[in-house]
Design an enzyme around this catalytic site. Sequence first.
Site, PDB file in Angstrom:
ATOM      1  N   ALA A   1       9.749  -0.103   5.157  1.00 32.66           N
ATOM      2  CA  ALA A   1       9.574   0.904   3.954  1.00 32.66           C
ATOM      3  C   ALA A   1       8.628   1.811   4.137  1.00 32.66           C
ATOM      4  O   ALA A   1       8.560   2.606   3.368  1.00 32.66           O
ATOM      5  CB  ALA A   1       9.798   0.195   2.652  1.00 32.66           C
TER       6      ALA A   1
ATOM      7  N   ASP B   1      -2.672  -2.068  10.421  1.00 35.83           N
ATOM      8  CA  ASP B   1      -2.724  -2.050   8.986  1.00 35.83           C
ATOM      9  C   ASP B   1      -3.479  -3.283   8.361  1.00 35.83           C
ATOM     10  O   ASP B   1      -3.676  -3.555   7.126  1.00 35.83           O
ATOM     11  CB  ASP B   1      -1.525  -1.679   8.431  1.00 35.83           C
TER      12      ASP B   1
ATOM     13  N   GLY C   1       4.428  -4.300   4.088  1.00 37.35           N
ATOM     14  CA  GLY C   1       4.629  -5.547   3.442  1.00 37.35           C
ATOM     15  C   GLY C   1       4.255  -6.541   4.402  1.00 37.35           C
ATOM     16  O   GLY C   1       3.644  -7.425   4.007  1.00 37.35           O
TER      17      GLY C   1
ATOM     18  N   SER D   1       0.484  -6.845   5.062  1.00 38.27           N
ATOM     19  CA  SER D   1      -0.105  -7.560   3.794  1.00 38.27           C
ATOM     20  C   SER D   1       0.076  -9.000   3.546  1.00 38.27           C
ATOM     21  O   SER D   1      -0.744  -9.780   3.511  1.00 38.27           O
ATOM     22  CB  SER D   1       0.477  -6.763   2.478  1.00 38.27           C
TER      23      SER D   1
ATOM     24  N   LYS E   1       0.978  -1.357  -0.046  1.00 38.51           N
ATOM     25  CA  LYS E   1      -0.037  -0.063  -0.035  1.00 38.51           C
ATOM     26  C   LYS E   1       1.024   1.144  -0.097  1.00 38.51           C
ATOM     27  O   LYS E   1       2.014   1.218   0.512  1.00 38.51           O
ATOM     28  CB  LYS E   1      -1.010   0.132   1.065  1.00 38.51           C
TER      29      LYS E   1
HETATM   30  P1  ATP Z   1       4.230  -0.221   7.563  1.00 35.85           P
HETATM   31  O1  ATP Z   1       3.869   0.355   6.247  1.00 35.85           O
HETATM   32  O2  ATP Z   1       3.142  -1.295   8.213  1.00 35.85           O
HETATM   33  O3  ATP Z   1       4.960   0.717   8.812  1.00 35.85           O
HETATM   34  P2  ATP Z   1       6.910  -1.403   7.103  1.00 35.85           P
HETATM   35  O4  ATP Z   1       6.952  -1.340   5.537  1.00 35.85           O
HETATM   36  O5  ATP Z   1       7.459  -0.164   7.558  1.00 35.85           O
HETATM   37  O6  ATP Z   1       5.312  -1.570   7.423  1.00 35.85           O
HETATM   38  P3  ATP Z   1       7.415  -4.147   7.191  1.00 35.85           P
HETATM   39  O7  ATP Z   1       8.440  -4.440   6.231  1.00 35.85           O
HETATM   40  O8  ATP Z   1       5.866  -4.641   7.286  1.00 35.85           O
HETATM   41  O9  ATP Z   1       7.355  -2.619   7.657  1.00 35.85           O
HETATM   42  O10 ATP Z   1       8.048  -4.895   8.562  1.00 35.85           O
HETATM   43  C1  ATP Z   1       9.072  -4.423   9.179  1.00 35.85           C
HETATM   44  C2  ATP Z   1       9.640  -5.334  10.230  1.00 35.85           C
HETATM   45  O11 ATP Z   1       8.764  -6.308  10.707  1.00 35.85           O
HETATM   46  C3  ATP Z   1      11.010  -5.770  10.173  1.00 35.85           C
HETATM   47  O12 ATP Z   1      11.752  -5.522  11.270  1.00 35.85           O
HETATM   48  C4  ATP Z   1      10.767  -7.404   9.942  1.00 35.85           C
HETATM   49  O13 ATP Z   1      11.592  -8.073  10.520  1.00 35.85           O
HETATM   50  C5  ATP Z   1       9.417  -7.680  10.624  1.00 35.85           C
HETATM   51  N1  ATP Z   1       8.471  -8.591   9.829  1.00 35.85           N
HETATM   52  C6  ATP Z   1       7.839  -9.404  10.459  1.00 35.85           C
HETATM   53  N2  ATP Z   1       7.140 -10.175   9.645  1.00 35.85           N
HETATM   54  C7  ATP Z   1       7.576  -9.654   8.360  1.00 35.85           C
HETATM   55  C8  ATP Z   1       7.220  -9.978   7.120  1.00 35.85           C
HETATM   56  N3  ATP Z   1       6.408 -10.917   6.864  1.00 35.85           N
HETATM   57  N4  ATP Z   1       7.676  -9.276   5.876  1.00 35.85           N
HETATM   58  C9  ATP Z   1       8.500  -8.214   6.126  1.00 35.85           C
HETATM   59  N5  ATP Z   1       8.939  -7.898   7.457  1.00 35.85           N
HETATM   60  C10 ATP Z   1       8.156  -8.517   8.565  1.00 35.85           C
END
Ligand code: ATP
Length: 286
Positions: free
Chosen positions: A95, A134, A99, A102, A8
């Site tokens: 990021a 989320d 991810g 989702s 998203k």
């Molecule tokens: P958001 O936009 O909800 O803030 P994000 O992009 O910042 O999400 P993610 O990539 O969803 O962050 O996840 C970040 C953290 O979550 C990492 O520290 C990772 O180790 C942990 N994590 C747990 N499960 C997952 C997964 N299935 N994919 C990626 N990271 C994961």
Amino acid sequence: MRLHALAKINLALDVLGKRPDGYHDVRMIMQTISMYDDLNLEIKKEPGIELRTNLAYIPTDSRNLAWRAAELLMQEFGIRDGLKIDLEKYIPVTAGLAGGSSDAAAVLVGVNRLFGLGLSTEELMERGVILGADVPYCVMRGTALAEGIGEKLTRLPSVPGCHVVVGKPAVNVSTKTAYESLNTDSITARPDIDGMIECIQKGDLYGITSRMKNVFEPGIARKYPVITEIAELLCRHGAMNAIMSGSGPTVFGIFEKKGEAEKAAAALRESRKARTVHLTRVFRVA
Ligand code: ATP
């Protein structure tokens, strides 16, 4: 069973204030994009959840949201079989693209189907919020207004079809730090979310993009100027607008024409300002 976990972006993100329980009240316009992780779910006879990913630094145990999503439903429904989850990550990690959330949403949908649990989308969303604010949105997909901690969702009409260039610079911003460094009383420029909703209802892409704003961006970009550099590069190369997504550091630009988006993506790759660059589209629910 093969599934896609879609990323998203936040077309607008406002933080209203901190709640007594430590969470923040937010107001965001969420948009699914056609950039995804691939998941494969398989029932196995031996009990237990087995997770494999293509990225060595992602946990494969109960710290992984996909694992937790499977456990949540399998425990509730007393499923004795085991589950094998194969997760190919393409969505950049930490990021601001949701991810992990989702992946969790895709596993909820997948386990429900695979074991014939008969839960409705709403029932999956109710369980999703236990895993993360989320996750219900990631189950729902499309264009939506998210309020509360992000779990109160109002479906909006799809935004007009357009192209999205997504660039993640080589810096990491944790959501926790982003919230901690935000003083909600001193936010001066807030997004016009109600105005954006009107533009979404009218299908006015120019009105939507001209209202794109993220209250996290000024603070995070002060620390990491590359964020502003990427947004400016995308705008110079024809983006209608470009801002940071979520708590960052990923920046996305919206383009009406595919050719311009392709050129902008190429220019961003060449600049080496982003570690990963993706060219994708907004995902429109049928
Ligand atoms: P958001 O936009 O909800 O803030 P994000 O992009 O910042 O999400 P993610 O990539 O969803 O962050 O996840 C970040 C953290 O979550 C990492 O520290 C990772 O180790 C942990 N994590 C747990 N499960 C997952 C997964 N299935 N994919 C990626 N990271 C994961």
